[in-house]
Write a protein that holds these residues in place. Structure first.
Motif, short mmCIF file in Angstrom:
data_model
loop_
_atom_site.label_atom_id
_atom_site.label_comp_id
_atom_site.label_asym_id
_atom_site.label_seq_id
_atom_site.Cartn_x
_atom_site.Cartn_y
_atom_site.Cartn_z
N SER A 182 0.83 -1.20 0.00
CA SER A 182 0.00 0.00 0.00
C SER A 182 0.87 1.25 0.00
O SER A 182 0.63 2.19 -0.77
CB SER A 182 -0.91 -0.05 1.25
N VAL A 183 1.92 1.26 0.82
CA VAL A 183 2.84 2.40 0.86
C VAL A 183 3.55 2.55 -0.49
O VAL A 183 3.68 3.65 -1.02
CB VAL A 183 3.85 2.23 2.01
N VAL A 184 4.00 1.42 -1.05
CA VAL A 184 4.71 1.46 -2.33
C VAL A 184 3.81 2.06 -3.42
O VAL A 184 4.22 2.95 -4.17
CB VAL A 184 5.18 0.04 -2.72
N PHE A 185 2.57 1.59 -3.48
CA PHE A 185 1.64 2.11 -4.49
C PHE A 185 1.40 3.60 -4.29
O PHE A 185 1.40 4.38 -5.25
CB PHE A 185 0.31 1.37 -4.43
N ALA A 186 1.19 4.00 -3.05
CA ALA A 186 0.89 5.41 -2.79
C ALA A 186 2.07 6.30 -3.20
O ALA A 186 1.88 7.35 -3.81
CB ALA A 186 0.57 5.61 -1.31
N LEU A 187 3.29 5.83 -2.88
CA LEU A 187 4.47 6.61 -3.25
C LEU A 187 4.60 6.68 -4.77
O LEU A 187 4.82 7.76 -5.33
CB LEU A 187 5.73 5.98 -2.65
N ALA A 188 4.46 5.55 -5.44
CA ALA A 188 4.62 5.53 -6.89
C ALA A 188 3.60 6.44 -7.56
O ALA A 188 3.94 7.25 -8.44
CB ALA A 188 4.47 4.09 -7.40
N VAL A 189 2.36 6.32 -7.10
CA VAL A 189 1.28 7.10 -7.70
C VAL A 189 1.53 8.60 -7.50
O VAL A 189 1.33 9.41 -8.40
CB VAL A 189 -0.05 6.63 -7.08
N THR A 190 2.00 8.95 -6.30
CA THR A 190 2.24 10.36 -6.01
C THR A 190 3.40 10.90 -6.83
O THR A 190 3.31 11.98 -7.43
CB THR A 190 2.55 10.53 -4.50
N TRP A 191 4.50 10.15 -6.87
CA TRP A 191 5.67 10.62 -7.62
C TRP A 191 5.36 10.75 -9.10
O TRP A 191 5.66 11.76 -9.72
CB TRP A 191 6.85 9.66 -7.39
N PHE A 192 4.76 9.72 -9.66
CA PHE A 192 4.42 9.82 -11.10
C PHE A 192 3.38 10.89 -11.34
O PHE A 192 3.43 11.60 -12.35
CB PHE A 192 3.92 8.46 -11.61
N GLY A 193 2.45 11.02 -10.41
CA GLY A 193 1.40 12.04 -10.57
C GLY A 193 1.99 13.44 -10.58
O GLY A 193 1.62 14.27 -11.41
N LEU A 194 2.92 13.69 -9.66
CA LEU A 194 3.55 15.01 -9.60
C LEU A 194 4.32 15.28 -10.88
O LEU A 194 4.25 16.38 -11.46
CB LEU A 194 4.49 15.08 -8.39
N GLY A 195 5.06 14.27 -11.34
CA GLY A 195 5.83 14.44 -12.57
C GLY A 195 4.92 14.72 -13.75
O GLY A 195 5.15 15.67 -14.52
N ALA A 196 3.88 13.93 -13.87
CA ALA A 196 2.97 14.09 -14.99
C ALA A 196 2.30 15.45 -14.95
O ALA A 196 2.10 16.10 -15.99
CB ALA A 196 1.93 12.97 -14.97
N ALA A 197 1.95 15.90 -13.74
CA ALA A 197 1.29 17.19 -13.62
C ALA A 197 2.24 18.33 -14.01
O ALA A 197 1.83 19.33 -14.59
CB ALA A 197 0.79 17.40 -12.20
N TYR A 198 3.52 18.13 -13.71
CA TYR A 198 4.49 19.16 -14.05
C TYR A 198 4.66 19.28 -15.56
O TYR A 198 4.76 20.37 -16.10
CB TYR A 198 5.84 18.84 -13.39
#
Lengths: 367, 300
Positions: free
Chosen positions: B239-255
């Motif tokens: 759960s922690v791994v998924f949350a981190l991955a989703v957040t990091w990729f999400g931030l990158g994609a949003a940028y």
């Protein structure tokens, strides 16, 4: 107390039986160590106990001694307070009168020495926790600290010990094959076995089970009953089980307590579940019929608690009508025949008889 | 979005360029803190089936932030005050007894509609605030200050320590309340405490994903992990791994794109959930299928 007649009668029979029971205990002593290393006290001792809720007496005059390794059923009509007796034993509710001792102490002080299985609870099909984790929670789930069973809060040795104990309990109930599956995906019978393992995991000396066979199908009722009967002997744990139908557990029982409005009767099944005793207890004509396969059917009375009909449907059928309604009793005998052949008809069903029970019942269990 | 924020063909240099911006570094720091916290608390939310309460508590962040902006104080205060306050109201009014937290859905619905109404009131009171409503509801990662990160970190550490302390009894009370009660686990106290911790967590997550999309981090990673494994330890870590991955990729994609952060995080999380479901079906079909057929034939 109006019901003392019934209780007195049972007491008289108990007194006669004492000698033969002592002899049986001597015989048993050769094969199993009873109460090894513990004080030689009865596991449960009730003397003239009664319970009342909101000023109303539910049952009374309960005299009961449960020794280690004994299997005792608590029977009675719906709403008579069978679960209240469980609460009294657990120390959640004080007895209104009389004396209650559990493992020689006041109820509620025995802690880990009592394993408790509450009334039927099933796990949601989508609950993603393995059976083994549920059993593990029974071992140390009440401790504060890291939430994960099985991760290294403790030193390796202690952790391995705990894991071994969990595995042992799961093997004892024959649940190894599905203990690693999510518990929500297990069948009702599988869940019940895992929950029994959970209640056993701390090696209790008393196992209190509240209707563990309720809502199981007939084959599972038979095999879980056989399992509980076997564990009470092999693990040296006394079992007090609230039951709504005595028939699945009848071959394994040492004693029954029949609760009635204001009264109670206790003794061996063949002493208590008789036309005379139950008629006196309920102060109304009650007939105990024995089907050809050994199943007992109680006809009449306020309700028919020893039939394994749906408990709600059972309440709809009046006592007098049922006495003449052959269809009801016939139907029960017919559907029970398929799975209860092992109940020897007419044979005395005390613990000596259970030792002779065919191996078939355990085969169900080892499924 | 700045004109030079589009993706080039060199991914490494793009990331390098992104990290040069303080605002992005701060966003990544905040996102990482929030992801870990949300994954752990969310794991219990999913296990306890309290997603409706979690949603309501997170929505309380919207009027909270709106009120804070209206009063001219930091939005953080509004988020924490209202989310924890809503959790406390639900905890205080929820009746004890059988079922406990499972029977509080009417109360939760009442609190939810009231908080949304309050949010609209503060938006109406603060004229010219309409641009901000979007980021309150759907998230924004710009303008995270080092001070915000410090607050996020302190609250996250406190909540995670509390979770570590109560975690095992809480798991027991969540999975098997009747036996836990009989064992002396104070399950009512634990569920009230958990609601407050949930309030603090929802307030943190709201600041990244927006009030409406809190589930992207609070529920989706945990539900995905529990779908994949039934082992509590592993699924918590997943759960922690998924949350981190989703957040990091999400931030990158949003940028690198013109679309908001909330959309990206939610989309990635939903994708993970779909894949996990496919995995679950495949595993079941492969492993248990034979056994189930055998059982069906044996029983009937």
């Amino acid at each position: 107390m109006e019901t003392m007649t019934a209780v007195d009668a049972v007491d008289a029979v108990n007194a006669v039986n004492t000698d033969s029971e002592a002899a049986a205990a001597l015989l048993d002593g050769a094969s199993r160590v009873c109460n090894a290393g513990n004080e030689p006290v009865a596991v449960v001792e009730l003397r003239g106990a009664s319970a009342s809720v909101a000023g109303r007496t539910l049952w009374g005059g309960v005299d009961l001694t449960v020794e280690c390794g004994e299997f005792v059923a608590v029977l009675g009509p719906n709403g008579v307070g069978k679960s209240t007796l469980v609460k009294v034993l657990l120390g959640v509710l004080p007895a209104a009168t009389g004396e209650v001792r559990v493992l020689g102490h006041r109820p509620g002080t025995a802690g880990a020495q009592i394993g408790y299985l509450p009334q039927r609870r099933s796990f949601d099909a989508s609950l993603r926790i393995r059976g083994i984790d549920v059993v593990r929670l029974g071992l140390d789930g009440d401790r504060w600290g890291i939430p994960l069973p099985g991760t290294g809060r403790f030193g390796g040795a202690k952790r391995r010990e705990a894991e071994a104990r969990v595995r042992e309990a799961i093997e004892l109930v024959g649940a190894s094959a599905y203990a690693h599956r999510a518990i929500g995906e297990c069948s009702g019978g599988e869940q019940q076995r895992l929950l029994i393992a959970q209640a056993l995991v701390r090696k209790p000396r008393l196992l209190v089970l509240d209707e563990p066979l309720d809502s199981l199908d007939l084959p599972n009722q038979a095999s879980v009953a056989a399992l509980i009967g076997r564990i009470s002997r092999s693990e040296d744990v006394a079992v007090v089980m609230v039951a709504h139908d005595v028939n699945p557990i009848l071959p394994y029982l040492d004693r029954v307590v029949y609760l009635a409005d204001g009264g109670a009767a206790s003794g061996t099944p063949e002493e208590v579940i008789t036309t005379e005793t139950l008629s006196k207890l309920f102060r109304t004509p009650v007939e105990v019929l024995r089907a050809s396969d050994g199943r007992l059917v109680v006809v009449g009375g306020p309700e028919a608690p020893v039939m394994h009909s749906d408990r709600h449907a059972g309440a709809l059928v009046g006592g007098d009508r049922r006495a003449t309604d052959g269809r009801v009793t016939d139907g029960r005998a017919a559907d029970g025949r398929a799975m209860d052949r092992r109940v020897a008809d007419g044979r005395a069903m005390d613990r000596r008889a259970t030792d002779r029970r065919p191996a078939g019942s355990e085969a169900d269990d080892a499924r | 979005m700045p004109a030079d924020s589009g993706l080039s063909w060199n991914l490494l240099s793009d990331i390098d360029q992104m990290w040069k911006l303080d605002s992005m570094v701060n966003a990544y720091r905040a996102g990482t803190i929030v992801a870990v916290l949300a994954a752990v608390v969310g794991w219990f939310v999913v296990l306890r089936r309290q997603t409706f309460v979690a949603h309501t508590v997170s929505l309380a962040g919207f009027p909270g932030a709106a009120a804070a902006v209206f009063l001219g104080v930091s939005a953080s205060w509004g988020y924490f005050g209202f989310c924890i306050g809503a959790a406390a109201v639900i905890a205080a009014l929820a009746r004890s007894g059988k079922g406990g937290m499972a029977e509080e859905s009417a109360l939760t619905g009442i609190v939810q509609s009231f908080t949304l109404a309050c949010g609209m009131l503060f938006v109406a009171l603060y004229k010219g605030f309409l641009n901000g409503v979007n980021s309150l509801l759907f998230g924004s990662f710009l303008g995270v200050t080092p001070g915000d990160i410090a607050v996020l970190a302190v609250v996250a550490v406190v909540v995670l320590l509390a979770m570590a302390l109560i975690g095992r009894p809480l798991l027991f009370a969540s999975v098997d309340p009747a036996v836990a009660d009989a064992r002396g686990v104070p399950s009512r106290t634990l569920s009230l405490l958990f609601l407050v911790l949930l309030g603090a967590t929802a307030a943190e997550v709201s600041q990244i994903t927006g009030s409406l999309l809190v589930f992207a981090l609070l529920v989706m990673p945990a539900a995905t992990a529990q779908r994949i494994t039934a082992r509590p330890g592993r699924s918590l870590v997943l759960s922690v791994v998924f949350a981190l991955a989703v957040t990091w990729f999400g931030l990158g994609a949003a940028y690198f794109s013109p679309y908001p952060i909330g959309f990206w995080i939610t989309t990635f999380a939903f994708g993970c959930y779909l894949l996990a479901n496919l995995y679950g079906f495949a595993a079941r079909w492969r492993g248990a299928g034979r056994r189930q057929v055998a059982e069906a034939l044996g029983v009937s």
